[in-house]
Design a protein around this motif. Structure first.
Motif, PDB file in Angstrom:
ATOM      1  N   ALA A 160       2.132  -4.470  -0.634  1.00  0.00           N
ATOM      2  CA  ALA A 160       0.756  -4.038  -0.367  1.00  0.00           C
ATOM      3  C   ALA A 160       0.733  -2.554  -0.001  1.00  0.00           C
ATOM      4  O   ALA A 160      -0.144  -1.810  -0.455  1.00  0.00           O
ATOM      5  CB  ALA A 160       0.150  -4.884   0.741  1.00  0.00           C
ATOM      6  N   ALA A 161       1.686  -2.113   0.792  1.00  0.00           N
ATOM      7  CA  ALA A 161       1.752  -0.700   1.176  1.00  0.00           C
ATOM      8  C   ALA A 161       2.030   0.164  -0.052  1.00  0.00           C
ATOM      9  O   ALA A 161       1.440   1.239  -0.218  1.00  0.00           O
ATOM     10  CB  ALA A 161       2.835  -0.490   2.230  1.00  0.00           C
ATOM     11  N   LYS A 162       2.892  -0.313  -0.937  1.00  0.00           N
ATOM     12  CA  LYS A 162       3.196   0.438  -2.160  1.00  0.00           C
ATOM     13  C   LYS A 162       1.961   0.530  -3.054  1.00  0.00           C
ATOM     14  O   LYS A 162       1.685   1.576  -3.638  1.00  0.00           O
ATOM     15  CB  LYS A 162       4.353  -0.231  -2.905  1.00  0.00           C
ATOM     16  CG  LYS A 162       4.831   0.560  -4.089  1.00  0.00           C
ATOM     17  CD  LYS A 162       6.041  -0.076  -4.718  1.00  0.00           C
ATOM     18  CE  LYS A 162       6.512   0.739  -5.913  1.00  0.00           C
ATOM     19  NZ  LYS A 162       7.706   0.171  -6.518  1.00  0.00           N
ATOM     20  N   ARG A 163       1.208  -0.565  -3.168  1.00  0.00           N
ATOM     21  CA  ARG A 163      -0.037  -0.549  -3.966  1.00  0.00           C
ATOM     22  C   ARG A 163      -1.044   0.431  -3.384  1.00  0.00           C
ATOM     23  O   ARG A 163      -1.696   1.177  -4.121  1.00  0.00           O
ATOM     24  CB  ARG A 163      -0.649  -1.941  -4.035  1.00  0.00           C
ATOM     25  CG  ARG A 163      -0.006  -2.866  -5.058  1.00  0.00           C
ATOM     26  CD  ARG A 163      -0.852  -4.106  -5.301  1.00  0.00           C
ATOM     27  NE  ARG A 163      -1.224  -4.806  -4.081  1.00  0.00           N
ATOM     28  CZ  ARG A 163      -0.526  -5.780  -3.496  1.00  0.00           C
ATOM     29  NH1 ARG A 163       0.610  -6.175  -4.033  1.00  0.00           N
ATOM     30  NH2 ARG A 163      -0.951  -6.353  -2.391  1.00  0.00           N
ATOM     31  N   ARG A 164      -1.172   0.438  -2.043  1.00  0.00           N
ATOM     32  CA  ARG A 164      -2.103   1.372  -1.404  1.00  0.00           C
ATOM     33  C   ARG A 164      -1.691   2.816  -1.661  1.00  0.00           C
ATOM     34  O   ARG A 164      -2.521   3.674  -1.978  1.00  0.00           O
ATOM     35  CB  ARG A 164      -2.169   1.116   0.100  1.00  0.00           C
ATOM     36  CG  ARG A 164      -3.069  -0.030   0.500  1.00  0.00           C
ATOM     37  CD  ARG A 164      -3.319  -0.031   1.999  1.00  0.00           C
ATOM     38  NE  ARG A 164      -2.108  -0.037   2.804  1.00  0.00           N
ATOM     39  CZ  ARG A 164      -1.464  -1.130   3.227  1.00  0.00           C
ATOM     40  NH1 ARG A 164      -1.933  -2.329   2.924  1.00  0.00           N
ATOM     41  NH2 ARG A 164      -0.382  -1.038   3.960  1.00  0.00           N
ATOM     42  N   ALA A 178      -2.588   7.888  -4.443  1.00  0.00           N
ATOM     43  CA  ALA A 178      -2.061   8.996  -5.236  1.00  0.00           C
ATOM     44  C   ALA A 178      -2.838   9.148  -6.540  1.00  0.00           C
ATOM     45  O   ALA A 178      -3.152  10.268  -6.961  1.00  0.00           O
ATOM     46  CB  ALA A 178      -0.580   8.783  -5.523  1.00  0.00           C
ATOM     47  N   LEU A 179      -3.168   8.042  -7.191  1.00  0.00           N
ATOM     48  CA  LEU A 179      -3.937   8.100  -8.431  1.00  0.00           C
ATOM     49  C   LEU A 179      -5.349   8.632  -8.186  1.00  0.00           C
ATOM     50  O   LEU A 179      -5.867   9.413  -8.983  1.00  0.00           O
ATOM     51  CB  LEU A 179      -3.994   6.731  -9.096  1.00  0.00           C
ATOM     52  CG  LEU A 179      -2.688   6.250  -9.741  1.00  0.00           C
ATOM     53  CD1 LEU A 179      -2.835   4.822 -10.241  1.00  0.00           C
ATOM     54  CD2 LEU A 179      -2.292   7.176 -10.871  1.00  0.00           C
ATOM     55  N   LEU A 180      -5.966   8.210  -7.096  1.00  0.00           N
ATOM     56  CA  LEU A 180      -7.306   8.706  -6.778  1.00  0.00           C
ATOM     57  C   LEU A 180      -7.298  10.208  -6.497  1.00  0.00           C
ATOM     58  O   LEU A 180      -8.168  10.941  -6.972  1.00  0.00           O
ATOM     59  CB  LEU A 180      -7.881   7.951  -5.579  1.00  0.00           C
ATOM     60  CG  LEU A 180      -8.359   6.525  -5.860  1.00  0.00           C
ATOM     61  CD1 LEU A 180      -8.744   5.837  -4.560  1.00  0.00           C
ATOM     62  CD2 LEU A 180      -9.518   6.545  -6.819  1.00  0.00           C
ATOM     63  N   ALA A 235     -10.451  15.929 -12.150  1.00  0.00           N
ATOM     64  CA  ALA A 235     -11.899  15.938 -12.350  1.00  0.00           C
ATOM     65  C   ALA A 235     -12.508  17.265 -11.888  1.00  0.00           C
ATOM     66  O   ALA A 235     -13.415  17.795 -12.536  1.00  0.00           O
ATOM     67  CB  ALA A 235     -12.540  14.776 -11.595  1.00  0.00           C
ATOM     68  N   VAL A 236     -12.018  17.818 -10.793  1.00  0.00           N
ATOM     69  CA  VAL A 236     -12.526  19.106 -10.306  1.00  0.00           C
ATOM     70  C   VAL A 236     -12.226  20.207 -11.320  1.00  0.00           C
ATOM     71  O   VAL A 236     -13.090  21.030 -11.630  1.00  0.00           O
ATOM     72  CB  VAL A 236     -11.933  19.450  -8.924  1.00  0.00           C
ATOM     73  CG1 VAL A 236     -12.181  20.899  -8.549  1.00  0.00           C
ATOM     74  CG2 VAL A 236     -12.509  18.531  -7.870  1.00  0.00           C
ATOM     75  N   PHE A 237     -11.001  20.227 -11.858  1.00  0.00           N
ATOM     76  CA  PHE A 237     -10.657  21.248 -12.853  1.00  0.00           C
ATOM     77  C   PHE A 237     -11.519  21.112 -14.101  1.00  0.00           C
ATOM     78  O   PHE A 237     -11.982  22.106 -14.654  1.00  0.00           O
ATOM     79  CB  PHE A 237      -9.171  21.167 -13.225  1.00  0.00           C
ATOM     80  CG  PHE A 237      -8.280  21.850 -12.230  1.00  0.00           C
ATOM     81  CD1 PHE A 237      -8.343  23.218 -12.042  1.00  0.00           C
ATOM     82  CD2 PHE A 237      -7.371  21.120 -11.482  1.00  0.00           C
ATOM     83  CE1 PHE A 237      -7.528  23.855 -11.125  1.00  0.00           C
ATOM     84  CE2 PHE A 237      -6.551  21.740 -10.573  1.00  0.00           C
ATOM     85  CZ  PHE A 237      -6.623  23.114 -10.392  1.00  0.00           C
TER      86      PHE A 237
END
Length: 110
Positions: free
Chosen positions: A24-28, A33-35, A42-44
């Motif tokens: 669960a910690a690895k998924r979080r 990191a992906l977000l 998205a900003v660039f």
């Protein structure tokens, strides 16, 4: 005190819960990191797209180069310090400046 089987069951359950907590910690962490990475990209992209719409709509005018031919006129003094009247002179006009060529019909004839 429990039996050996019961102790094994407790140990296996505790190990399974620890593995689930680590997963669960690895998924979080992966999701975070992906977000963050997606947000930076998205900003660039947003800045690039906005840069395409904001700015000068007219192309920047290029410097106009006007070459003049200097001919030797009897009794005329040379223009430059070298004294060579056969040397061509290159004049760079400011953008939008009149070049002296009047080919348009805008004059009123007076």
């Amino acid at each position: 005190m429990g039996t050996a089987k019961r102790e094994r069951q407790k140990a296996n359950r505790a190990r399974r819960e620890e593995e689930l907590a680590r997963a669960a910690a690895k998924r979080r962490t992966t999701r975070l990191a992906l977000l963050i990475g997606g947000g930076i990209i998205a900003v660039f992209v947003l800045v690039f797209v906005a840069g395409q719409f904001v700015g000068d709509d007219e192309p920047a005018p290029a410097d106009t180069v006007v070459e003049t031919d200097t001919t030797d006129v009897a009794g005329a003094a040379p223009d430059d310090a070298t004294g060579d009247p056969t040397e061509d002179t290159t004049v760079v006009a400011e953008p939008g400046a009149q070049t002296g060529d009047s080919t348009s019909d805008d004059s009123d004839g007076s």
